[in-house]
Design a protein around this motif. Structure first.
Motif: not given
Lengths: 203, 98
Positions: B70-71, B75-77, A166-167, B64-65
């Motif tokens: 493009g940043v 994210r998550k599983g 992230i980031g 994944v967002a």
């Protein structure tokens, strides 16, 4: 020697004044004088220890001492020059660089080492070399001035580093869908469209 | 998947969904049949190893967002639990607002 005496005074007075006021001028004058004096210097290697003290003392009352006890000074001065000559002879290249700031001490030594052979009539000028040495200690404290260099900070680029956290900038990809359409992150970014990658299987 | 389908219509104009199969053994035909049977309308691609590894996907049903610049914003599983419909809305609202 009588002739020698007047020159030392003059040289000492001028050299000290010039050295204090302007390091460069003193250095140049000293250099020229030294060249002439150099021939005698080589023969007197024995007095290095005493020489430094004599030069230091001469600094305080350079004119008076030189005029009154010229022979002693001459010897001491010679010894000094010889010491310098020996020392300077090793780093022969360095003196020119030092000339602007502390030109006097190094310059005479170098020339003394190099020039003694060529020039014979130098005896009168030996006293001048001590003045140079005297001037040099005073000059040395001055050169240490350092030019401040302000650190320059470069602005950070707008895009964060590429990574999968992230980031971070998402790594580029290009895939073909089961319908035969090509999708790439570049296309999404050009369209400024958010995208969610969803990894899964049919089971 | 079903949870995403539940909210997808509200976001499909603003946020793209790109499904990538995690099973290298599944062919495109298998995926296509599966998608059609489930009524999923977003893009779906077969397994692409460089993408899976490039994004560090080690869990099932990972999301994944990525915002419009493009940043990565989220994210998550699967190990964190199935993404509920409400969570999908939060994810899609967040990435849309960036």
């Amino acid at each position: 020697m009588l002739r020698l005496l007047p020159r030392p005074r003059f040289l000492l007075g001028t050299a000290v004044a010039v050295a204090v006021a302007i390091g460069m001028v003193g250095g140049v004058a000293g250099c020229t004088d030294v060249d002439l004096a150099t021939p005698e210097q080589p023969p007197q290697p024995t007095q290095p220890a005493t020489a430094p003290t004599s030069t230091s003392g001469s600094e305080g009352t350079s004119e008076g001492s030189s005029s009154l006890a010229t022979p002693d000074e001459a010897a001491s001065l010679e010894s000094d020059t010889t010491v310098e000559g020996t020392l300077a002879a090793e780093p022969g290249v360095t003196p020119p660089a030092l000339l602007p700031g502390t030109a006097e001490p190094t310059a005479p030594a170098v020339r003394s080492g190099t020039t003694p052979e060529s020039e014979g009539p130098a005896p009168t000028e030996e006293p001048t070399s001590p003045t140079q040495t005297e001037a040099s200690p005073t000059d040395t404290p001055v050169p240490p001035t350092d030019t401040p260099v302000p650190p320059t900070n470069t602005p950070e680029p707008p895009a964060p580093p590429t990574g999968n956290r992230i980031g971070q900038s998402a790594p580029d990809f290009e895939v073909t869908t089961v319908d035969g359409v090509t999708r790439s992150l570049t296309d999404y970014k050009q369209a400024s469209q958010p995208v969610v990658l969803y990894f899964y299987a049919s089971w | 998947m079903r949870n995403l389908k539940e909210v997808y219509e509200d976001y499909e104009d603003d946020v793209a969904i790109l499904g990538i199969d995690q099973d290298p053994s599944e062919s495109e035909s298998t995926i296509r049949r599966y998608v059609q049977s489930q009524g999923y309308t977003w893009d779906m691609a077969a397994y692409v190893g460089e993408v899976v590894f490039g994004y560090g996907i080690i869990q099932q049903a990972a999301a994944v967002a990525i915002d419009g610049n493009g940043v990565i914003t989220y994210r998550k599983g699967y190990r964190d639990g199935t993404i509920s419909a409400r969570q999908w809305r939060e994810i899609l609202d967040d990435v849309k607002s960036r």
